[in-house]
Design a protein around this motif. Structure first.
Motif, PDB file in Angstrom:
ATOM      1  N   CYS A 105      65.216  21.448  70.143  1.00 25.07           N
ATOM      2  CA  CYS A 105      63.771  21.435  69.846  1.00 25.07           C
ATOM      3  C   CYS A 105      63.059  20.294  70.567  1.00 25.07           C
ATOM      4  O   CYS A 105      61.872  20.396  70.908  1.00 25.07           O
ATOM      5  CB  CYS A 105      63.557  21.311  68.339  1.00 25.07           C
ATOM      6  SG  CYS A 105      64.068  22.777  67.418  1.00 25.07           S
ATOM      7  N   LEU A 106      63.798  19.201  70.801  1.00 25.34           N
ATOM      8  CA  LEU A 106      63.205  18.064  71.493  1.00 25.34           C
ATOM      9  C   LEU A 106      62.823  18.407  72.931  1.00 25.34           C
ATOM     10  O   LEU A 106      61.946  17.776  73.521  1.00 25.34           O
ATOM     11  CB  LEU A 106      64.191  16.887  71.471  1.00 25.34           C
ATOM     12  CG  LEU A 106      63.602  15.479  71.658  1.00 25.34           C
ATOM     13  CD1 LEU A 106      62.568  15.176  70.582  1.00 25.34           C
ATOM     14  CD2 LEU A 106      64.718  14.441  71.624  1.00 25.34           C
ATOM     15  N   VAL A 107      63.478  19.433  73.474  1.00 23.37           N
ATOM     16  CA  VAL A 107      63.158  19.894  74.835  1.00 23.37           C
ATOM     17  C   VAL A 107      61.708  20.366  74.921  1.00 23.37           C
ATOM     18  O   VAL A 107      61.089  20.344  75.999  1.00 23.37           O
ATOM     19  CB  VAL A 107      64.134  21.028  75.248  1.00 23.37           C
ATOM     20  CG1 VAL A 107      63.721  21.665  76.570  1.00 23.37           C
ATOM     21  CG2 VAL A 107      65.554  20.490  75.341  1.00 23.37           C
ATOM     22  N   LEU A 108      61.142  20.798  73.809  1.00 24.43           N
ATOM     23  CA  LEU A 108      59.765  21.305  73.803  1.00 24.43           C
ATOM     24  C   LEU A 108      58.733  20.205  74.011  1.00 24.43           C
ATOM     25  O   LEU A 108      57.591  20.491  74.417  1.00 24.43           O
ATOM     26  CB  LEU A 108      59.477  22.013  72.473  1.00 24.43           C
ATOM     27  CG  LEU A 108      60.378  23.205  72.116  1.00 24.43           C
ATOM     28  CD1 LEU A 108      60.010  23.713  70.738  1.00 24.43           C
ATOM     29  CD2 LEU A 108      60.245  24.310  73.154  1.00 24.43           C
ATOM     30  N   MET A 109      59.085  18.964  73.696  1.00 27.23           N
ATOM     31  CA  MET A 109      58.103  17.875  73.743  1.00 27.23           C
ATOM     32  C   MET A 109      57.447  17.680  75.105  1.00 27.23           C
ATOM     33  O   MET A 109      56.231  17.491  75.176  1.00 27.23           O
ATOM     34  CB  MET A 109      58.750  16.567  73.276  1.00 27.23           C
ATOM     35  CG  MET A 109      58.964  16.490  71.775  1.00 27.23           C
ATOM     36  SD  MET A 109      57.455  16.771  70.811  1.00 27.23           S
ATOM     37  CE  MET A 109      56.433  15.422  71.351  1.00 27.23           C
ATOM     38  N   PRO A 110      58.206  17.728  76.241  1.00 32.23           N
ATOM     39  CA  PRO A 110      57.531  17.582  77.539  1.00 32.23           C
ATOM     40  C   PRO A 110      56.466  18.642  77.778  1.00 32.23           C
ATOM     41  O   PRO A 110      55.404  18.350  78.344  1.00 32.23           O
ATOM     42  CB  PRO A 110      58.676  17.705  78.547  1.00 32.23           C
ATOM     43  CG  PRO A 110      59.884  17.283  77.789  1.00 32.23           C
ATOM     44  CD  PRO A 110      59.653  17.750  76.387  1.00 32.23           C
ATOM     45  N   PHE A 111      56.723  19.885  77.319  1.00 27.96           N
ATOM     46  CA  PHE A 111      55.732  20.951  77.483  1.00 27.96           C
ATOM     47  C   PHE A 111      54.477  20.645  76.665  1.00 27.96           C
ATOM     48  O   PHE A 111      53.349  20.832  77.136  1.00 27.96           O
ATOM     49  CB  PHE A 111      56.327  22.299  77.031  1.00 27.96           C
ATOM     50  CG  PHE A 111      57.446  22.801  77.890  1.00 27.96           C
ATOM     51  CD1 PHE A 111      57.180  23.507  79.060  1.00 27.96           C
ATOM     52  CD2 PHE A 111      58.761  22.557  77.553  1.00 27.96           C
ATOM     53  CE1 PHE A 111      58.218  23.969  79.854  1.00 27.96           C
ATOM     54  CE2 PHE A 111      59.797  23.015  78.344  1.00 27.96           C
ATOM     55  CZ  PHE A 111      59.525  23.721  79.502  1.00 27.96           C
ATOM     56  N   ILE A 112      54.697  20.166  75.434  1.00 26.91           N
ATOM     57  CA  ILE A 112      53.551  19.859  74.561  1.00 26.91           C
ATOM     58  C   ILE A 112      52.733  18.699  75.123  1.00 26.91           C
ATOM     59  O   ILE A 112      51.495  18.750  75.172  1.00 26.91           O
ATOM     60  CB  ILE A 112      54.055  19.528  73.142  1.00 26.91           C
ATOM     61  CG1 ILE A 112      54.713  20.767  72.523  1.00 26.91           C
ATOM     62  CG2 ILE A 112      52.925  19.022  72.262  1.00 26.91           C
ATOM     63  CD1 ILE A 112      55.454  20.492  71.242  1.00 26.91           C
ATOM     64  N   SER A 122      46.488  30.052  73.036  1.00 28.07           N
ATOM     65  CA  SER A 122      47.423  30.796  73.884  1.00 28.07           C
ATOM     66  C   SER A 122      48.567  29.921  74.388  1.00 28.07           C
ATOM     67  O   SER A 122      49.742  30.262  74.237  1.00 28.07           O
ATOM     68  CB  SER A 122      46.676  31.410  75.079  1.00 28.07           C
ATOM     69  OG  SER A 122      45.640  32.247  74.630  1.00 28.07           O
ATOM     70  N   ALA A 123      48.227  28.775  74.977  1.00 24.30           N
ATOM     71  CA  ALA A 123      49.254  27.920  75.573  1.00 24.30           C
ATOM     72  C   ALA A 123      50.185  27.343  74.497  1.00 24.30           C
ATOM     73  O   ALA A 123      51.413  27.338  74.654  1.00 24.30           O
ATOM     74  CB  ALA A 123      48.596  26.798  76.370  1.00 24.30           C
ATOM     75  N   VAL A 124      49.603  26.865  73.387  1.00 26.03           N
ATOM     76  CA  VAL A 124      50.421  26.280  72.327  1.00 26.03           C
ATOM     77  C   VAL A 124      51.309  27.335  71.673  1.00 26.03           C
ATOM     78  O   VAL A 124      52.495  27.104  71.389  1.00 26.03           O
ATOM     79  CB  VAL A 124      49.522  25.601  71.260  1.00 26.03           C
ATOM     80  CG1 VAL A 124      50.350  25.149  70.064  1.00 26.03           C
ATOM     81  CG2 VAL A 124      48.793  24.410  71.861  1.00 26.03           C
ATOM     82  N   TYR A 125      50.751  28.533  71.466  1.00 25.37           N
ATOM     83  CA  TYR A 125      51.552  29.599  70.856  1.00 25.37           C
ATOM     84  C   TYR A 125      52.712  30.009  71.759  1.00 25.37           C
ATOM     85  O   TYR A 125      53.804  30.357  71.267  1.00 25.37           O
ATOM     86  CB  TYR A 125      50.664  30.809  70.563  1.00 25.37           C
ATOM     87  CG  TYR A 125      51.347  31.888  69.749  1.00 25.37           C
ATOM     88  CD1 TYR A 125      51.734  31.639  68.428  1.00 25.37           C
ATOM     89  CD2 TYR A 125      51.614  33.140  70.295  1.00 25.37           C
ATOM     90  CE1 TYR A 125      52.372  32.611  67.678  1.00 25.37           C
ATOM     91  CE2 TYR A 125      52.251  34.120  69.548  1.00 25.37           C
ATOM     92  CZ  TYR A 125      52.626  33.854  68.243  1.00 25.37           C
ATOM     93  OH  TYR A 125      53.259  34.821  67.504  1.00 25.37           O
TER      94      TYR A 125
END
Length: 594
Positions: A175-182, A258-261
Motif C-alpha cells: 500500500c505504501l507504493v501508492l504514496m508516490p502516485f498520491i 477521477s485521478a484519485v479514484y
C-alpha cells in the motif's frame, strides 16, 4: 486605475507567514491537535476490533458472551470517543481560525488607514474592499477548513499505516507504493490550480472595483445615459471571471475524483491480488482482508479530503499574497521626522522654494514661496490644474515634499507630530463628508468634546439655526454621506466640526464652491467669524469671496505668477484681472437676464 503592485513572495514564504499567526492561540491549537490524535487513534482501533471479532470468533463460530460484549463495548467506546473528540477538536480549530482572521482584518484595515494618498490615487476602492473582505475570507477557510483537514487527514493516514503495519508488514509495504502516485497528484494539482486561482482572484477584484465605481457615480451614469456602456464593461469582466472559474471546475473534476479514484482502484487491485496469490499457498485471514479493505477505503477518504481542500488552499494562498502585498506596501502617509516635537502657537506658515511632483516626472508645483503671517488670510486662485490643491495637500502633509521646505512657527512641517498638526490645522473641503450617525457625533467625531462644546461650535458657525429645526435636533440621524442634508447644511456641519478643534491655522479648499446662493450668505458670515484671529489659507473659485484677503497668490501651471491684494492685482491688468473680468462679466450678465 491599476491595483497596487504585489511584492513577489514565494509560496513557501507566504505559507510560513500564515502559519506564524497560529502563535496567537497556542493553547487552543495544542489541545485541538491532541484531541485530533486521540480521535484518530479511536478511528484506527475500530477495524482492528472488527478483525479480532471476525478471525477470533465469527470464522470459528465461537460466540462466548463475555468477550463479545467486551468487544462490542470497546467498538462502541472507540466510535463514541472518535465522534466526541472530533467535535471538540473541530470547534477549537474554528475558534483559532476566527481569532486569527479577526486580527488579520483589523491589521489590514489599520494599514489602510495609515497609507498615504499616493496609494489611494493609484488603487481602486473596490479592489481594497475585495482584499479586506473576500481575500481575508478565503484565508479564513485556510485555517477553518484546510488546516484542520490537513492535520486530521495527515494524522489519520499515519494511523491507518500504523494499523496496516501492525496487521501485515508486507501488505502495508504494498500500500505504501501508492504514496508516490498520491503525492504526484497533489503536486500537479497545486501547480495547475495556482495560476487559475490567481486569475480568478484578480477578476473578482476588478468586479468589485467596477461595481464600486458604478455605485458611486450612479447619478452621472443615469444623467449621461451610460448604463449600457457600464453594463457591457461589467459583463466583460464577469465573463472573464466565469471562464476562469470554469477552468477551475474542469481541473477539479479531473483531479479530485477521477485521478484519485484511479489510484484507489490500483490499491484495491494490489490488495486483492496479494490475498489471491496468498490463498494458493495457504489459509487467508478474512479478518485481515476485511481490515485492509476497510483501511484502504478509510485511507482514501482523507486523500480525497486533502485533494478537495487543496482547492481552498490554493485560493487562500493567492489571497494571502494579495493581503500581504497590501500589508507590506511602503506607500505610507508621511509622519514626523526626528524626536523634537514643536507646538503650533502663532500659526505662521512659510513655503520656501517648494517644488512637487505626484509621479516623480512632471512638477505640479515649481519654486513656491510665500508667507502667511498669524491672523492673515492668503487666497490661492488660478485655473484648474494650476496647483492650488497641491499646495493644500502639502501643507496638510498628505504627501511628502520633494524639494524645498514648509515651516510653521519656525519649525519644519516634518517635525510636527500628526496629533499636533491635525489638532492645530483645521481643514474644510469643498465636498463635506458626513459619517453615518447623528448630527452631534458628526461634529464631535468621537473626540473628547463635550455636548456644550458641540453646541457652542454649531452656534459659532450659525449651524444651530437649521439644527434646532430638525425633529431630533442634535440627535437627528444622518445617512450615508449625509445625502438627506443640503450642501450648505453639510458645509455648516463641517465648519462646526473644524471649530471644535479651535485651530490656529484654517485651510479652506473651495469651501463655498458647491453651496447654493441662498445658503452662501450664511456660509460667508460663518467663514468671516472663523477666520478672525486665525491664519487662513483659502482656495477660491469665486474671486468675490476673497477680495478682503491680505494676500492673493495667482497660480499658473504650478508657479506663482502674481501676488498682492485685490486692488493691486486689478491694477496690474494681468491674469487675475482677466479672471476677475470674466467672472464679473458673467455675474453682470446673470443680473441682466434676471
Amino acid at each position: 486605475m491599476a491595483e497596487p503592485v504585489i511584492e513577489n513572495q514565494t509560496h513557501h514564504h507566504v505559507f510560513r507567514r500564515l502559519m506564524g499567526y497560529l502563535k496567537l492561540d497556542k493553547k487552543s491549537l495544542t489541545l485541538a491537535i491532541l484531541l485530533l490524535i486521540i480521535a484518530t487513534g479511536a478511528d484506527v482501533l475500530g477495524p482492528i476490533i472488527m478483525k479480532v471479532f471476525i478471525d477470533g470468533y465469527l470464522t470459528k463460530r465461537y460466540f462466548p458472551t463475555a468477550p463479545l460484549v467486551l468487544l462490542a463495548v470497546a467498538f462502541i467506546a472507540a466510535y463514541g470517543v472518535s465522534a466526541l473528540f472530533h467535535y471538540y477538536q473541530m470547534v477549537l480549530f474554528q475558534k483559532v481560525a476566527l481569532n486569527i482572521i479577526q486580527k488579520m482584518r483589523v491589521q489590514v484595515f489599520s494599514k489602510v488607514q495609515h497609507l498615504g494618498l499616493t496609494f489611494f490615487d493609484q488603487t481602486p476602492g473596490g479592489s481594497l474592499v475585495s482584499r479586506i473582505t473576500n481575500d481575508t475570507e478565503a484565508i479564513k477557510e485556510l485555517f477553518v477548513s484546510v488546516l484542520s483537514a490537513f492535520l486530521s487527514s495527515g494524522v489519520t493516514m499515519i494511523g491507518i499505516f500504523a494499523g496496516m503495519f501492525f496487521l501485515d508488514v508486507r501488505m502495508a509495504l504494498i500500500c505504501l507504493v501508492l504514496m508516490p502516485f498520491i503525492l504526484f497528484l497533489m503536486w500537479w494539482y497545486g501547480r495547475l490550480s495556482s495560476a487559475v486561482y490567481r486569475v480568478t482572484r484578480a477578476k473578482l477584484s476588478q468586479l468589485n472595483a467596477k461595481l464600486n465605481e458604478s455605485l458611486q457615480g450612479m447619478a452621472i451614469i443615469q444623467a449621461m445615459r451610460q448604463e449600457k456602456r457600464l453594463r457591457d464593461e461589467f459583463g466583460r469582466i464577469n465573463e472573464a471571471h466565469k471562464v476562469s472559474r470554469l477552468k477551475n471546475v474542469k481541473l477539479n473534476a479531473l483531479m479530485l475524483r477521477s485521478a484519485v479514484y484511479s489510484v484507489y482502484l490500483l490499491g484495491l487491485i494490489l490488495i486483492l491480488s496479494f490475498f489471491g496469490i496468498q490463498s494458493f499457498a495457504g489459509v487467508v485471514s478474512i479478518g485481515v482482508l476485511y481490515a485492509f479493505v476497510n483501511y484502504l477505503d478509510r485511507f482514501f477518504d482523507p486523500v480525497n479530503q486533502i485533494m478537495q481542500q487543496l482547492t481552498l488552499y490554493q485560493e487562500a494562498m493567492v489571497s494571502a499574497e494579495r493581503v500581504f502585498g497590501l500589508l507590506d506596501d511602503k506607500r505610507m502617509a508621511p509622519i514626523q521626522i526626528g524626536q523634537h516635537s514643536p507646538k503650533i502657537h502663532e500659526g505662521k506658515v512659510e513655503f520656501r522654494d517648494v517644488s512637487f511632483s505626484y509621479d516623480g516626472k512632471t512638477d505640479v508645483l515649481k519654486h513656491i514661496s510665500f508667507t502667511a503671517n498669524p491672523g492673515e488670510t492668503v487666497a490661492l486662485v488660478g485655473h484648474t490644474g494650476s496647483g492650488k490643491s497641491s499646495i493644500i495637500n502639502l501643507l496638510m502633509r498628505f504627501y511628502s515634499i520633494d524639494r524645498g521646505e514648509i515651516v510653521i512657527d519656525g519649525a519644519p512641517l516634518t517635525a510636527f507630530t500628526n496629533e499636533e498638526l491635525r489638532r492645530r490645522v483645521g481643514l474644510v473641503l469643498q465636498d463635506s463628508f458626513l459619517f453615518v450617525g447623528d448630527v452631534a457625533s458628526n461634529i464631535r467625531l468621537s473626540r473628547s468634546v463635550s455636548e456644550a462644546d458641540v453646541r457652542e461650535a454649531a452656534n459659532f458657525v450659525q449651524a444651530d439655526a437649521f439644527i434646532e429645526k430638525l425633529p431630533q435636533q442634535y440627535q437627528e440621524a444622518i445617512g450615508e454621506r449625509g445625502a438627506t442634508f443640503s450642501s450648505g447644511q453639510r458645509q455648516l456641519l463641517a465648519f462646526a466640526r473644524t471649530m471644535t478643534l479651535k485651530p490656529k491655522i484654517l485651510v479652506l479648499d473651495e469651501a463655498t464652491a458647491s453651496v447654493d446662493t441662498e445658503t452662501e450668505e450664511a456660509i460667508q458670515l460663518a467663514l468671516s467669524k472663523m477666520r478672525q484671529g486665525r491664519t487662513t489659507i483659502a482656495i477660491a473659485h469665486r474671486l468675490s469671496t476673497i477680495q478682503d484677503a491680505d494676500q492673493i497668490l495667482v497660480l499658473h501651471r504650478g508657479e506663482i505668477v502674481e501676488r498682492g491684494n485685490h486692488q493691486t492685482l486689478l491694477e496690474k491688468h494681468g491674469l487675475y484681472y482677466q479672471m476677475y473680468q470674466l467672472q464679473h462679466g458673467a455675474d453682470q450678465e446673470k443680473v441682466v437676464h434676471r
